[in-house]
Every structure is written in C-alpha cells, then in structure tokens.
Design an enzyme around this catalytic site. Structure first.
Site, PDB file in Angstrom:
ATOM      1  N   GLY A  71       0.808  -1.214   0.000  1.00  0.00           N
ATOM      2  CA  GLY A  71       0.000   0.000   0.000  1.00  0.00           C
ATOM      3  C   GLY A  71       0.843   1.267   0.000  1.00  0.00           C
ATOM      4  N   SER A  72       1.915   1.265   0.771  1.00  0.00           N
ATOM      5  CA  SER A  72       2.750   2.465   0.858  1.00  0.00           C
ATOM      6  C   SER A  72       3.343   2.820  -0.500  1.00  0.00           C
ATOM      7  CB  SER A  72       3.889   2.256   1.859  1.00  0.00           C
ATOM      8  OG  SER A  72       3.372   1.944   3.134  1.00  0.00           O
ATOM      9  N   ASN A 151      -8.032   4.022   8.745  1.00  0.00           N
ATOM     10  CA  ASN A 151      -7.459   2.835   9.365  1.00  0.00           C
ATOM     11  C   ASN A 151      -7.563   2.834  10.885  1.00  0.00           C
ATOM     12  OD1 ASN A 151      -5.512   4.931   8.454  1.00  0.00           O
ATOM     13  ND2 ASN A 151      -4.145   3.860   9.852  1.00  0.00           N
ATOM     14  N   GLN A 179      -7.746  -0.045   3.524  1.00  0.00           N
ATOM     15  CA  GLN A 179      -8.624  -0.629   4.550  1.00  0.00           C
ATOM     16  C   GLN A 179      -9.982  -1.043   3.985  1.00  0.00           C
ATOM     17  OE1 GLN A 179      -8.062  -1.453   7.742  1.00  0.00           O
ATOM     18  NE2 GLN A 179      -5.971  -0.712   7.726  1.00  0.00           N
ATOM     19  N   SER A 199      -3.571  -3.214  -0.642  1.00  0.00           N
ATOM     20  CA  SER A 199      -2.488  -3.999  -0.064  1.00  0.00           C
ATOM     21  C   SER A 199      -3.006  -5.377   0.324  1.00  0.00           C
ATOM     22  CB  SER A 199      -1.942  -3.270   1.165  1.00  0.00           C
ATOM     23  OG  SER A 199      -0.939  -4.054   1.770  1.00  0.00           O
ATOM     24  N   ALA A 200      -2.319  -6.428  -0.151  1.00  0.00           N
ATOM     25  CA  ALA A 200      -2.824  -7.796   0.021  1.00  0.00           C
ATOM     26  C   ALA A 200      -2.917  -8.237   1.486  1.00  0.00           C
ATOM     27  CB  ALA A 200      -1.944  -8.776  -0.762  1.00  0.00           C
ATOM     28  N   HIS A 201      -1.954  -7.809   2.308  1.00  0.00           N
ATOM     29  CA  HIS A 201      -1.945  -8.342   3.684  1.00  0.00           C
ATOM     30  C   HIS A 201      -3.055  -7.774   4.551  1.00  0.00           C
ATOM     31  CE1 HIS A 201       0.037  -5.122   6.226  1.00  0.00           C
ATOM     32  NE2 HIS A 201       0.379  -4.675   5.042  1.00  0.00           N
ATOM     33  N   THR A 237      11.874  -7.555 -10.993  1.00  0.00           N
ATOM     34  CA  THR A 237      11.248  -8.853 -11.237  1.00  0.00           C
ATOM     35  C   THR A 237      10.040  -9.014 -10.326  1.00  0.00           C
ATOM     36  OG1 THR A 237      13.370  -9.765 -11.869  1.00  0.00           O
ATOM     37  CG2 THR A 237      11.671 -11.349 -11.244  1.00  0.00           C
ATOM     38  N   CYS A 325       2.290   6.197  17.859  1.00  0.00           N
ATOM     39  CA  CYS A 325       2.568   5.718  16.513  1.00  0.00           C
ATOM     40  C   CYS A 325       3.614   4.625  16.600  1.00  0.00           C
ATOM     41  CB  CYS A 325       2.985   6.847  15.598  1.00  0.00           C
ATOM     42  SG  CYS A 325       4.664   7.343  15.779  1.00  0.00           S
TER      43      CYS A 325
END
Ligand SMILES: *Cc1c(COP(=O)(O)O)cnc(C)c1O
Length: 386
Positions: A71-72, A151, A179, A199-201, A237, A325
């Site tokens: 995501g970042s 989030n 999110q 983002s997949a995670h 790659t 944070c």
C-alpha cells in the site's frame, strides 16, 4: 491461554487456500515472467490471472493494475507520479488531516519540493464532505487524495461524491483504499476513481505485495525505475508468489462480501453497544454507522491506551492503540486529534479490528476481560476519582 486477535487493521492472517495457491510459485514454477521459455511463461500466466482477479474486484481493466510492494508504494507512486507528470496543470494538492502516513508524509515531501497542500479538517467523526473539497479547489489543483476508509477509526468517506466532483472539475482523484478493499464494495468506474491503492496483507493475502489501479489514459511515471516490468510503470522482477496470493485473496475476500460484512458488523455492534454499558466514561471514536464493518475504536477515559494494550495482551487479547505511533513515540494519534479529541482522551484509545474468523465467543471474552482491566488501571490512575 485463549488468544483473540483483534488487530486486523494492522495485518491479517494468510488464508491456507491462498498459501496453497502460492506454493508452486515458490517451488517448481520459479521462472522469471519476462523469460520467453516454458518456466517464464508459466509464471507470466499466473501474474496475468492475478491481474485479472484484482481488476475484476474493483471493476477495472487488467491493464489498469500495477503491482507494487504494498500500500505504501502504491500511495507514493500515485501521488508523486501525478505531481511529477502533471505539474504544469498546477502544484496544489488536496488531502485530509486523517490520512495514513504513507499519504501524509508523501504530501509533506512534495511541500518541500514547492507544492502546496491543503489538509482538510474533519468533523467529530473523522469525516470530510464533498463540499469541503469543492471549496478547497483552485485553478491550480492537480490532485485530490482522500482515503476510502480510515485505518484508525473506520470512518468511510463519501468517495463517490468526491469522485464525481473531481471528474467534473478535471482534477485527478486518488484514494487510499487499503482498509476498504475486500471489506466494502468498490466500483472504480461508478465512483469515478482515477487511482486506488490496495495492499494484500490487509485482506488475508501475503505481506509485501499490493497494487495501484490507474485509470486508462492517465500517465503515472515509475517510482522504481529499471526493467520494463509492469509496462514500464514499476521496475523489478515480479513478486510472483505474492502476486498470485493477492489475486486469490482478493477473489476470496470479495466472495460473499455482504454476508461476511454483516456478520462482522453484528459482532462490532455488540462491542459498540456493550462496552459503554460495562465501562463508564468511554467514548466511541469514528462514525457510529458509516464505518468499516470490522472496526471498533473507543477512548477509555483516564487511562492510557498503551497500558490497556499490555494488560489485554497478558490476557491473550491482541488489539491496538491509536495513541502512539509505531515509531514508539508517545504522540497521540493525528487522527483523533484532528477529530477534536483532547490529548488526554486521545491517549486512552483502543482499536479492535475484527476478521470474518472472529467469533461471538471472542467478543464475549473481550467483554469479560476489558471491564476488569479498565477498572484496575483506573484505580491506579491519578486522573480518575471514581
Ligand atoms: C496498512 C495501510 C497502508 C500501508 O500498506 P502497506 O502494504 O503496509 O505498505 C496504507 N494505507 C492504509 C490506510 C493502511 O491501512
């Protein structure tokens, strides 16, 4: 000990079905997708299939998906890319005060490079309106970047309205939907979204892989340059197992999205209903109804989020706090402060984020443990007088 994981906004568990689809790409099918031989082609076909799955999940075309490291990187690529490529249109960007740091820090970086950024304030629920965006627009506004769902507090922004406005004004619109993807229905065409980060995670896929949707016709220069991968839009790659996992995970997440959402929302609402009944002087953070189905965020007055987390962890409950944070600093959450909370109340915040594997027993366990923890900590708090 019973373990309850309620930190799904930080990351989620990899689904076994996703892992088994990834496995062959870490063992037998190890070719480089750019290689024209059998090994490479097998890997390339798997990447194509994943691209189609990711595109379908948000009603985009496969050619509009760029795989990234997460995501970042997607946020950085979109925001810095538009700023670089379209600077002649103007150097003004509109965002909100409650974005993820991947967006906020990118905007701050651009400010150092001569861009002007408007950080829209939010209301007490963490919401911005399309009218605020309209009023902030100038002739030199090049980009609006506003998150789909927050989030920390789960508030869902009026994305379709903002998208419509941006399209009418000819201003690019990016949304950090990390999110939201896999949790709420998203249609980039109907919502007039130009760019979208995911983002997949965050939806039970692997870590270290994500994607940026870029609407056809918009040119976003590569952030990582080198080889011609991702049609020259992201060198390096491909993370083939990760991409395969992301494709499978997004497909699974979007199956029975409504049904899973309703189940989570029912458990979320049980926490939202019961916590104020069991613990005096708490405050729900975020919008009461327009919020992610899996997000609960409370400020428990007179105690520190960090100490609640520690005590919950000792009881097997993994949650998170908006009060500090990740760098370990004790600054209260910029999101809660932007919503008008005092430093003191912001410090006592507790975020619990559910998954579709969260059970009623898990929630009941939290409702048994949390009031005891809160009471014990309050007894030690110099701020609390019963
Ligand atoms: C987690 C998160 C990110 C960062 O995603 P990574 O894949 O961890 O880089 C960005 N934006 C939001 C809203 C998030 O929740």
């Amino acid at each position: 000990m019973k373990r309850v994981y309620l930190d799904n906004a930080a990351t989620t568990k990899l689904i076994p079905e996703v892992l088994s689809e990834m496995m062959p790409y870490m063992t037998d099918i190890y070719g480089n997708p750019s290689s024209p031989h059998y090994f490479g082609q097998q890997a390339g076909m798997a990447v194509d299939k994943a691209r189609l799955r990711v595109a379908s999940a948000i009603n985009a075309e496969p050619g509009e998906i760029i795989f990234t490291s997460g995501g970042s990187e997607a946020d950085n690529t979109a925001i810095r890319g538009i700023a670089e490529r379209y600077s002649k249109r103007g150097k003004h960007i509109i965002t909100t005060a409650v974005e993820h740091h991947a967006v906020l820090h990118t905007c701050q970086l651009l400010e150092k490079q001569g861009y002007e950024v408007t950080y829209l304030p939010v209301d007490e629920y963490g919401m911005v309106t399309a009218d605020q965006v309209r009023e902030a627009m100038r002739s030199d506004t090049v980009l609006v970047t506003i998150m789909f769902a927050n989030n920390e507090v789960g508030t869902i922004m009026p994305i379709a309205e903002i998208g419509k406005l941006c399209r009418e004004r000819g201003v690019f619109f990016h949304t950090d939907a990390v999110q939201a993807v896999g949790h709420v229905a998203i249609d980039v065409k109907a919502m007039n979204i130009d760019m979208l980060s995911m983002s997949a995670h965050k939806f039970h896929g692997p870590k270290g892989v994500g994607a940026l949707y870029v609407r056809k016709g918009i040119i976003v220069p590569a952030l990582i340059v080198g080889g011609a991968q991702e049609r020259n839009r992201r060198a390096g790659t491909e993370n083939v197992p990760g991409i395969v996992g992301m494709g499978k995970a997004i497909e699974l997440a979007c199956e029975d999205l409504d049904e899973k959402g309703k189940k989570m929302a029912a458990l979320r609402d049980k926490l939202i209903r019961e916590i104020p009944r069991l613990i005096p002087e708490v405050k729900l953070n975020g919008h009461p109804t327009t919020r992610l189905p899996n997000n609960v965020n409370f400020s428990i007055k007179y105690i520190e989020g960090e100490s609640i987390l520690l005590m919950l962890d000792l009881n097997g409950i993994a949650a998170s706090s908006g009060s500090a944070c990740t760098s370990g600093s004790l600054d209260p959450s910029h999101v809660l402060l932007a919503m008008g909370l005092t430093h003191e109340v912001a410090h006592g915040s507790l975020r619990m984020t559910l998954s579709d594997e969260t059970t009623e027993e898990d929630i009941d366990y939290v409702l048994e443990v949390l009031p005891k923890v809160a009471e014990r900590l309050r007894k030690m708090s110099p701020l609390y007088h019963g």
